[in-house]
Design an enzyme around this catalytic site. Structure first.
Site, PDB file in Angstrom:
ATOM      1  N   ASN A 423       0.833  -1.197   0.000  1.00 48.28           N
ATOM      2  CA  ASN A 423       0.000   0.000   0.000  1.00 48.28           C
ATOM      3  C   ASN A 423       0.871   1.252   0.000  1.00 48.28           C
ATOM      4  OD1 ASN A 423      -2.685   1.486   0.586  1.00 48.28           O
ATOM      5  ND2 ASN A 423      -1.301   2.236   2.173  1.00 48.28           N
ATOM      6  N   GLU A 424       0.893   1.957  -1.123  1.00 49.12           N
ATOM      7  CA  GLU A 424       1.451   3.308  -1.284  1.00 49.12           C
ATOM      8  C   GLU A 424       2.969   3.389  -1.158  1.00 49.12           C
ATOM      9  OE1 GLU A 424      -2.476   5.966  -0.129  1.00 49.12           O
ATOM     10  OE2 GLU A 424      -0.760   6.021   1.240  1.00 49.12           O
ATOM     11  N   ASN A 425       3.676   2.282  -1.103  1.00 42.10           N
ATOM     12  CA  ASN A 425       5.126   2.368  -0.896  1.00 42.10           C
ATOM     13  C   ASN A 425       5.878   2.775  -2.152  1.00 42.10           C
ATOM     14  OD1 ASN A 425       4.492   1.566   1.656  1.00 42.10           O
ATOM     15  ND2 ASN A 425       5.273  -0.518   1.439  1.00 42.10           N
ATOM     16  N   SER A 470      -0.526  -0.747  -4.736  1.00 42.43           N
ATOM     17  CA  SER A 470      -1.666   0.150  -4.851  1.00 42.43           C
ATOM     18  C   SER A 470      -1.258   1.469  -4.202  1.00 42.43           C
ATOM     19  CB  SER A 470      -2.879  -0.450  -4.147  1.00 42.43           C
ATOM     20  OG  SER A 470      -4.009   0.374  -4.246  1.00 42.43           O
TER      21      SER A 470
END
Length: 817
Positions: A423-425, A470
């Site tokens: 997530n968002e990394n 994502s």
């Protein structure tokens, strides 16, 4: 057969910090559970969910703790005896009768320790010493070096639920304990050490693929593995010199498993039995319920960039989804019944996908089983969120072991449709200023997302798609949050601008976007005892974890609704604005179904009482957003959208049958005076289609924008368009009649509008904290009536339905302005 002895009772907890003499030397403990819950149950701490008690409990996560239990055992030299810990949180040393038998470093794994020959006849003592996660994090930062993390704490340096350390919707409650069951297993000859089962389709037949690996003890006896499903039986021999076997079963013409809005969810019980060939003894068994469906994720290039489309049983879907976070800061408290209730609430809101977000946990089996039964698709993140992660040892091996454990455990579930890397990394590395912080050659997690995780998924679960992140655009050569490729997160809308900016984006798939609002009134008053209660009072403000969150709530009202002057109005206005913002964004995305194939709102649930982006608060109470999602995710949606300099009515059909009906509309004054109208006898919207109907010029061009509204109708679906925002709209003070009638299980409250009522809401929890109302956000034309059905055991009369408290609308916010 394996003998299993649960060791979930008789535990005692002790604090290893001698500086805390006020604590008892031993506290009765519950397993599964955690230190916070045991201290709370024994009245040693105040409830961390109440007022500002969270901060008084910070010391717990900075302390070492020991759990002990005594149990009786019967040693048996002919059998293997093993402790199995389904979940240890997190940094632990396990001892048996004072002798160390193992160490653990991962909350997300199952651990097994061989204690054959170590058990005593009679009484034995098992102890688990938990080291402070903060102290371990400090050690690991010295070892790995600093890695950027968007949130406090060392969650990216260990394998622990990251949101334990605080998030912009969650408290800092750093847990320790045996959060899943523990047992003693005894077995001989052989057992199933790993069982990988997948169910797919091969033409019209179901295809079950089984990979089994054995653990053996003593003489390597020949075995046979018997598989049964749907009346089909297959037997496979396993020689004494073999430890692994792979085979397939074909089930003729099974019924297909569908997401709930498209069909049924037939599940076929499957059993595997491991049998000693010589004696016929049953040595081990494995049971699951399987659903048969085809699945692929289409990411192919097209005229708009590249797709991101889930295709189930050859049907390209528009995903109506929501993000799922841990449902409690103390996950052991979430029962199977609570999982099922939450998932049913998601289903009732027309949600058909839950994204299990990467800063939490791999949920327990009961969650995925409930999703299988409910037809709820699951997008599963691997557990990396909003931070850079070292790829060196020992973390890398822990990641691999954790992934193997959980992929094998979850892969039989028909509901699970995606493994997602993080997530968002990747977005964080690319756009959040991590690049200059991370030294050249230093790892930050990319090797997990592009190498290790896809390799493991291809090895273990090749029938299910994997995607690196994502948001992610499918290539490191394209910015990770691009509109035209992959999946996108939209956060500038909440953080920086107004919700009207959602229309600036037509993503291929939006896997995160959200808007905040406070919890239900009853939830706030149960958890905060400020006097007076205001948005800025200590408790209310403490239960707002987002940076400048309250300021953003007010800024988000600007241009839409007047700034509220009372706590009651602040509560309702911000809840209403949340519902409007998300409905606005969802309807926009769905109206562009040919390009965009999914909207996954942030977020569905809460882990504690808080002002957040959730639709369902931590007590399970529906916020107005829940009702907005139900409407915006309706499989048959009618919406009015800007098109080509004008307006169009857009019919969106996610049903399996075409939608053909008369469409009619009118431009009218708020007092009911007709100004213009149209009627088109047969608008045909095919299945899985968005069909646009341009509105005539005399409908879209107002005479007096502040006094007018467009109403379009198609069968029982109705859509509204206003030419100005509410703050400029001449909404009248509400005039209405109310009638209350007792019905089975509660009351029917009929409201008849005497003037135009915009987004009427009955706040049922103001009448009874346990009450649930069936509908909300109802707009009534003069003379219209609507019946709200309330489930409650409390007696209700007309006088209880007070306007401005129980019965709210945009009218009473605007008219008093």
């Amino acid at each position: 057969m394996i003998e299993k002895t649960a060791l979930n009772s008789g535990w005692m907890l002790s604090c290893n910090d001698t500086a805390r003499p006020s604590l008892p030397s031993a506290i009765p403990a519950t397993v599964p559970g955690c230190v916070h819950l045991d201290l709370l149950a024994n009245r040693q701490i105040p409830d961390p969910y109440i007022d500002v008690n969270e901060i008084t409990n910070d010391w717990i996560g900075r302390t070492d703790w020991t759990y002990r239990c005594s149990f009786e055992a019967v040693p048996d030299d002919g059998r293997v005896q093993e402790f199995v810990f389904d979940g240890l949180d997190t940094i632990a040393i396990i001892t048996l009768n004072g002798e160390e038998i193992g160490r653990t470093f991962n909350m997300h794994r199952t651990y097994r320790f061989d204690v054959s020959g170590l058990l005593r006849a009679g009484a034995n003592e098992l102890a688990v010493i938990f080291h402070s996660a903060y102290a371990y994090g400090a050690e690991m930062e010295k070892y790995y070096g600093y890695r950027p993390n968007n949130y406090p704490g060392p969650g990216n340096l260990m394998r622990k639920m990251a949101c334990n350390f605080g998030w912009d919707w969650g408290p800092t409650l750093v847990t320790a304990g045996l959060w899943k069951p523990v047992r003693l297993e005894s077995w001989d000859r052989a057992r199933l050490a790993e069982t990988r089962v997948s169910a797919t389709l091969a033409g019209g037949d179901g295809l079950v693929t089984v990979h089994a690996r054995l653990a053996r003890h003593g003489d390597r006896t020949p075995c046979r593995l018997v598989a049964e499903i749907g009346g089909v039986t297959t037997t496979v021999a396993i020689g004494g010199d073999e430890d692994e076997v792979a085979f397939e079963l074909a089930l003729p013409s099974p019924q297909l498993w569908w997401p709930h809005h498209l069909g049924a969810q037939p599940l076929y019980p499957m059993t595997l039995r491991l049998i000693d060939e010589a004696s016929g003894d049953l040595l081990d068994s494995f049971k699951r319920e399987l659903g048969f469906r085809s699945l692929r994720l289409d990411t192919s290039p097209d005229a708009h960039g590249s797709a991101f489309t889930f295709i189930i049983n050859d049907v390209p879907l528009f995903i109506c989804g929501a993000n799922w976070i841990p449902d409690d800061c103390f996950p052991s408290r979430v029962t199977a019944e609570r999982y099922a209730a939450r998932i049913e609430e998601a289903k009732n809101a027309n949600i058909h996908m839950l994204r299990v977000w990467g800063g939490g946990i791999f949920e327990r089996d009961e969650f995925y089983e409930a999703c299988d039964r409910a037809g709820m698709l699951v997008w599963q993140d691997f557990l990396f969120a909003c931070a850079a992660y070292p790829e060196e040892e020992p973390l890398r091996s822990e990641v691999e072991a954790e992934v193997r454990d959980n992929v094998v455990r979850l892969m039989p579930h028909a509901s699970l449709v995606l493994w997602n890397g993080n997530n968002e990394n990747i977005w964080g590395f690319d756009e959040w200023g991590w690049r200059p912080i991370i030294k050249a050659g230093e790892s930050w997690g990319l090797g997990y997302y592009l190498d290790l995780l896809p390799q493991l998924c291809a090895e273990l679960d090749p029938d299910r798609p994997y995607y690196p992140g994502s948001p992610y655009s499918g290539s490191m050569e394209i910015e990770p949050n691009a509109d035209a490729h992959g999946c996108k997160h939209i956060w500038d809308v909440w953080n920086d601008v107004g919700y009207e900016v959602y229309r600036n984006y037509i993503p291929r798939f939006c896997s995160e976007f959200g808007w905040q609002a406070p919890a239900a009134w009853a939830t706030i008053t149960e958890s905060v005892h400020d006097a007076p209660l205001t948005p800025q009072s200590n408790g209310v403000f403490h239960h707002q974890k987002a940076t400048q969150g309250n300021d953003k709530l007010i800024r988000g009202l600007s241009g839409h609704l007047p700034e509220p002057q009372t706590m009651d109005d602040w509560h309702f206005a911000t809840q209403l604005n949340q519902a409007r913002a998300i409905r606005f964004g969802v309807e926009h995305m769905r109206s562009h179904r040919d390009i965009c194939k999914g909207a996954v709102v942030w977020q569905f649930n809460d882990c504690w009482p808080v002002t957040s982006w959730a639709a369902l608060d931590s007590a399970g109470r529906r916020k107005p957003l829940w009702y907005a999602l139900k409407a915006a995710y309706d499989p048959r949606l009618l919406t009015i959208q800007p098109r080509n300099g004008g307006l169009a009515a857009v019919a969106v059909n996610e049903r399996t049958l075409f939608w053909r009906a008369k469409i009619s509309g009118r431009r009218m004054k708020l007092d009911g005076t007709m100004l213009a109208e149209f009627e088109f006898w047969r608008l045909l919207c095919d299945r899985f289609e968005a069909k646009e109907f341009p509105l005539p010029e005399d409908i879209v061009n107002p005479d007096l924008p502040r006094d007018e509204v467009i109403v379009v109708q198609m069968l029982d679906r109705r859509a509204f368009h206003y030419f100005v925002e509410d703050i400029e709209l001449n909404l009248p003070a509400p005039r209405l009649m109310i009638d209350v009638t007792e019905i089975d299980g509660g009351y029917a409250v009929e409201v008849t509008a005497q003037n135009f009522l915009k987004e009427l809401c009955l706040m049922a929890d103001r009448l009874d904290p346990d009450a649930v109302v069936d509908s909300m956000l109802v707009t009534l034309l003069p003379g219209d009536s609507h019946v709200f059905e309330i489930k409650t055991t409390k007696a209700i009369v007309v006088q209880d339905i007070t306007i401005g408290t129980v019965l709210r609308s945009a009218n009473d916010l605007v008219a008093k302005h």
